[in-house]
Scaffold this motif. Sequence first.
Motif, short mmCIF file in Angstrom:
data_model
loop_
_atom_site.label_atom_id
_atom_site.label_comp_id
_atom_site.label_asym_id
_atom_site.label_seq_id
_atom_site.Cartn_x
_atom_site.Cartn_y
_atom_site.Cartn_z
N LEU A 1 0.96 -1.44 -0.03
CA LEU A 1 0.03 0.31 0.05
C LEU A 1 0.24 0.89 -0.02
O LEU A 1 2.32 0.74 0.00
CB LEU A 1 -1.06 -0.23 1.61
N PHE A 2 0.37 2.59 -0.32
CA PHE A 2 1.18 3.64 -0.35
C PHE A 2 1.03 4.39 1.08
O PHE A 2 -0.18 4.44 1.44
CB PHE A 2 0.38 4.06 -1.42
N SER A 3 2.56 5.07 1.39
CA SER A 3 1.47 6.46 2.55
C SER A 3 2.84 7.35 2.35
O SER A 3 4.14 6.50 1.94
CB SER A 3 1.77 5.72 4.33
N THR A 4 2.30 8.09 3.14
CA THR A 4 3.98 9.78 3.63
C THR A 4 4.06 9.44 5.16
O THR A 4 4.86 10.40 4.77
CB THR A 4 3.19 10.54 3.04
N ASP A 5 3.25 8.91 6.05
CA ASP A 5 3.56 9.16 6.94
C ASP A 5 2.88 10.36 7.73
O ASP A 5 4.24 11.20 8.36
CB ASP A 5 4.29 9.10 7.82
N TYR A 6 2.11 11.53 6.68
CA TYR A 6 2.18 12.94 7.19
C TYR A 6 1.97 13.32 8.92
O TYR A 6 1.04 12.37 9.58
CB TYR A 6 1.32 13.29 6.35
N PRO A 7 2.14 14.33 9.19
CA PRO A 7 3.04 15.18 8.55
C PRO A 7 5.15 14.44 9.22
O PRO A 7 5.00 15.90 8.56
CB PRO A 7 2.93 16.17 9.65
N TYR A 8 4.90 13.70 9.85
CA TYR A 8 6.63 13.37 10.06
C TYR A 8 7.56 13.82 9.04
O TYR A 8 8.70 14.22 8.68
CB TYR A 8 6.30 12.03 10.55
N GLN A 9 7.08 12.59 7.80
CA GLN A 9 7.36 13.07 6.65
C GLN A 9 7.11 13.85 5.15
O GLN A 9 8.06 12.70 4.10
CB GLN A 9 7.67 11.49 6.00
N TYR A 10 6.57 13.95 5.62
CA TYR A 10 5.99 15.49 4.79
C TYR A 10 7.32 16.21 3.84
O TYR A 10 8.56 16.70 4.17
CB TYR A 10 5.50 16.67 5.56
N ARG A 11 7.06 15.63 2.20
CA ARG A 11 8.03 16.90 1.40
C ARG A 11 7.47 17.29 0.41
O ARG A 11 6.74 16.59 -0.76
CB ARG A 11 8.80 15.37 0.70
N PRO A 12 7.52 18.53 0.52
CA PRO A 12 6.91 19.30 -0.60
C PRO A 12 7.46 18.70 -1.86
O PRO A 12 8.77 18.40 -2.45
CB PRO A 12 7.09 20.71 0.00
N GLY A 13 6.68 19.26 -3.17
CA GLY A 13 7.59 19.30 -4.04
C GLY A 13 6.73 17.79 -4.94
O GLY A 13 7.74 18.17 -6.12
N GLY A 14 6.01 17.34 -4.60
CA GLY A 14 5.57 15.98 -5.48
C GLY A 14 6.35 14.68 -5.61
O GLY A 14 6.10 13.49 -5.78
N GLY A 15 7.12 14.86 -3.80
CA GLY A 15 8.26 13.86 -3.96
C GLY A 15 7.27 12.14 -3.81
O GLY A 15 7.73 11.41 -4.58
#
Length: 328
Positions: free
Chosen positions: A282-296
């Motif tokens: 599955l997909f996840s970004t762990d927001y906001p701890y691993q927040y990456r701007p710019g479409g990472g």
Amino acid sequence: MKIIGIEEHFLSPAVRESWAAAASGGQDASALLHLGEMQDRLEELSDERLARMDESGVDVQVLSLTSPGLHDLAPTEGISLARRTNDLIAATIARHPDRFDGFATIPTTAPKEAVRELERSVCDLGLKGGMLFGRTMDKNLDHIDFWPIFEMASHLRIPLFIHPRTPPRAVREAYYSGFDPLVDLAFATFGLGWHYDCGIQFLRLALAGVFDRFPDLRIILGHWGEVVLFYTERLKAFSRVTKLQRSVVDTMRENLYVTPSGMFNESNFRHAIEVVGIDRVLFSTDYPYQYRPGGGPRTFLEQLPISHDDKEKIAHANWENLTRNIRR
């Protein structure tokens, strides 16, 4: 390509205040990490969050209360906060139904009420799973008190996400101390301690026979499987001493889903699909701890050397398939 992030956190002021009140009683040290800008991002559930989702290329967040959840709070307080927190998730989804889903907050210090709240959250509020944080007080997740939660999850056909939490004080003192306080805290939490502790909780479920009793129970682990996914060769050896119906590794392949939690590393991805298969990533970004701007996040998916269909699976289709047949 629609992208659904399934480990995307928030924190309500009510829970934060309860954590603060419990701090003198040995509250999980990870609560100290939710300060300043991080606290603001956790508590914001409207325009600013949506803007950051757009900026990173994430279409939908599956909201969940951040660690350590309600696992250290008194039963009466935990029950009340769980209801309020799950109502908050449902209200946020209602305002933006195309942008948010949710995991139920579970008051595990009151196991019987936890089962009822999980059922209410799924059947009445429309949430799509439950979020757990390993130990509750001094009880590991495989304690018999919690088996009714697994039974209800299996009955409802919903996944349970096991999120990291800080190891017990004795473990922190023995293994994660001896440096300055900030380094000790990092070592016991995001540096390493969280991930070993979480992986161990999953293994305890397997070794206790939880998956024998509930063979359809579906568990999600973040951070590419919380360390244990990388020890399958050693975990096979449990078959020499256990009397389980399936090996631990077979249980991983049949009951476990994994997600990157913002660790966008191709070699970790490759190992994950070797163990659990492309249909269980599955997909996840762990927001906001691993927040990456710019479409990472979107860039990571788009650059993976796999077919477009497989990218779609990871981006959204696997989650949609996992939650398609929930019993409401």
